[in-house]
Design an enzyme around this catalytic site. Sequence first.
Site, mmCIF file in Angstrom:
data_model
loop_
_atom_site.group_PDB
_atom_site.id
_atom_site.type_symbol
_atom_site.label_atom_id
_atom_site.label_comp_id
_atom_site.label_asym_id
_atom_site.label_seq_id
_atom_site.Cartn_x
_atom_site.Cartn_y
_atom_site.Cartn_z
ATOM 1 N N ARG A 1 -17.085 18.067 30.531
ATOM 2 C CA ARG A 1 -16.058 19.119 30.634
ATOM 3 C C ARG A 1 -16.260 19.991 31.874
ATOM 4 O O ARG A 1 -16.002 21.194 31.835
ATOM 5 C CB ARG A 1 -16.043 20.010 29.382
ATOM 6 C CG ARG A 1 -15.512 19.315 28.142
ATOM 7 C CD ARG A 1 -14.002 19.404 28.050
ATOM 8 N NE ARG A 1 -13.485 18.546 26.981
ATOM 9 C CZ ARG A 1 -13.137 18.986 25.784
ATOM 10 N NH1 ARG A 1 -13.212 20.255 25.499
ATOM 11 N NH2 ARG A 1 -12.693 18.140 24.882
ATOM 12 N N ARG B 1 -12.020 25.352 31.055
ATOM 13 C CA ARG B 1 -11.620 26.760 30.998
ATOM 14 C C ARG B 1 -12.689 27.767 31.422
ATOM 15 O O ARG B 1 -12.403 28.936 31.553
ATOM 16 C CB ARG B 1 -11.136 27.092 29.580
ATOM 17 C CG ARG B 1 -9.784 26.495 29.269
ATOM 18 C CD ARG B 1 -9.530 26.438 27.789
ATOM 19 N NE ARG B 1 -10.488 25.528 27.167
ATOM 20 C CZ ARG B 1 -10.526 25.232 25.880
ATOM 21 N NH1 ARG B 1 -9.679 25.801 25.054
ATOM 22 N NH2 ARG B 1 -11.399 24.389 25.406
ATOM 23 N N ARG C 1 -3.937 25.085 35.388
ATOM 24 C CA ARG C 1 -3.361 24.780 34.082
ATOM 25 C C ARG C 1 -2.106 25.613 33.840
ATOM 26 O O ARG C 1 -1.106 25.115 33.316
ATOM 27 C CB ARG C 1 -4.380 25.047 32.990
ATOM 28 C CG ARG C 1 -3.992 24.414 31.686
ATOM 29 C CD ARG C 1 -4.858 24.929 30.557
ATOM 30 N NE ARG C 1 -4.005 25.614 29.630
ATOM 31 C CZ ARG C 1 -4.201 25.656 28.332
ATOM 32 N NH1 ARG C 1 -5.249 25.079 27.819
ATOM 33 N NH2 ARG C 1 -3.367 26.292 27.567
ATOM 34 N N ASP D 1 -7.465 13.054 28.635
ATOM 35 C CA ASP D 1 -7.982 13.350 27.301
ATOM 36 C C ASP D 1 -8.020 12.074 26.481
ATOM 37 O O ASP D 1 -7.205 11.171 26.699
ATOM 38 C CB ASP D 1 -7.130 14.400 26.587
ATOM 39 C CG ASP D 1 -7.892 15.015 25.428
ATOM 40 O OD1 ASP D 1 -8.702 15.932 25.663
ATOM 41 O OD2 ASP D 1 -7.729 14.534 24.289
ATOM 42 N N TYR E 1 -8.904 11.195 14.640
ATOM 43 C CA TYR E 1 -7.792 12.108 14.956
ATOM 44 C C TYR E 1 -6.461 11.515 14.514
ATOM 45 O O TYR E 1 -5.583 12.235 14.020
ATOM 46 C CB TYR E 1 -7.772 12.404 16.468
ATOM 47 C CG TYR E 1 -8.900 13.314 16.903
ATOM 48 C CD1 TYR E 1 -8.790 14.702 16.770
ATOM 49 C CD2 TYR E 1 -10.079 12.799 17.442
ATOM 50 C CE1 TYR E 1 -9.819 15.539 17.172
ATOM 51 C CE2 TYR E 1 -11.117 13.628 17.836
ATOM 52 C CZ TYR E 1 -10.977 14.992 17.697
ATOM 53 O OH TYR E 1 -12.005 15.830 18.077
#
Length: 344
Positions: A25, A29, A38, A75, A152
Amino acid sequence: MTKNKTILRALAGETLPTPPIWMMRQAGRYLPEYKATRAQAGDFLSLCYNPELAAEVTFQPIRRFGFDAAILFADILLVPQALGAEVWFVTGEGPRLSTITTQAGIDALKPVEAIHETLSPVYETVKILSNGLPAETTLIGFAGAPWTVATYMIAGRGTPDQGPAHALKAGNRPVFDALMERITDATVLYLSEQIKAGAEVVKLFDSWAGSLQGADFEDYSLKPMQRITAAIKALHPGVPVIAFPRGAGEHYRGTHDTIGAECIAVDDGVSAEWVAANVQTNGCVQGNLKSSHMVTGGDALVSETRRIVDALSKGPHIFNLGHGITPDGEPENVQLMIDTVRGG
Ligand code: CP3
């Protein structure tokens, strides 16, 4: 050219005086420049499907920190979307998907060959990166491993114990197996296109492998990753694979061979000394530093970083965290980690 890339050298089995470094990552953020790009893209998925901006956020941590590898910005949930599932992100909560628990749900999925219609922007991102990265920086492509992606797709969201996926596996094995198969086949096509576009290494993230017990770990984490690895190697001989069966604990032992991967990524649930004695004996290893050090920094960060570098100094090693950096990580602490790895 290959020989100047330290990540590729470590993946080829070389023990380097200083381990190359990248960070899970690393585009994210915790970086103000990521948040700005973003916002420009609108939302997370729009960012993933915008090749110029996805490439931009991939470049950002390379420019700021000079990591030895760049990982494609995308992703693992783009594959479910490409297969026809609905995918969206709820701010502050995480991903949501339409759920699949029946044969009708499987029948409604798109054929695997159709994934490129959705995923072609990702291949464009890879091309931009391949042309634009510094000569010494390795480009890593990736996908989720089938079990993690299936958790998921079955639950429609992240779950603490992957309960819905375990329930489908126990209650309707043919549907569960059909879903695993569809994801496995799609993943081979997806990674193969990433490699054709310029990815030099591919990584499989099995983030929820740790909830698979006993034979299930072999059958649903290791075997699907082995199938994907073998297929990729048949199509693209020489492209190294990093596999991350997160949470495997003592079952990390032997995974280089069962998966056929050049490198095993380890989380922070095992000690670096144990990894050196039980995993690195079979090939390159990556990972292990607790991500929380990127929040807390200081002497503990420095001493733990040194401890991992020392423990793994007698074999091929790529320095990394045990899991992704969190949004509250401090860029200054990332720099301290890099300086510690490179400067001793
Ligand atoms: O590592 C990188 O810099 C490359 C890009 C990357 C992302 N996700 C970007 C991302 C990679 C390799 C992933 C993998 C991924 N995605 C995994 C496996 C690794 C892991 O963390 O265990 C998983 C399970 C996902 C699914 C996913 N994506 C979740 C559960 C979430 C929400 C949690 C969160 O951190 O918000 C995401 C969102 C996501 N993927 C973000 C990023 C940068 C944050 C999105 C944002 O900007 O709001």
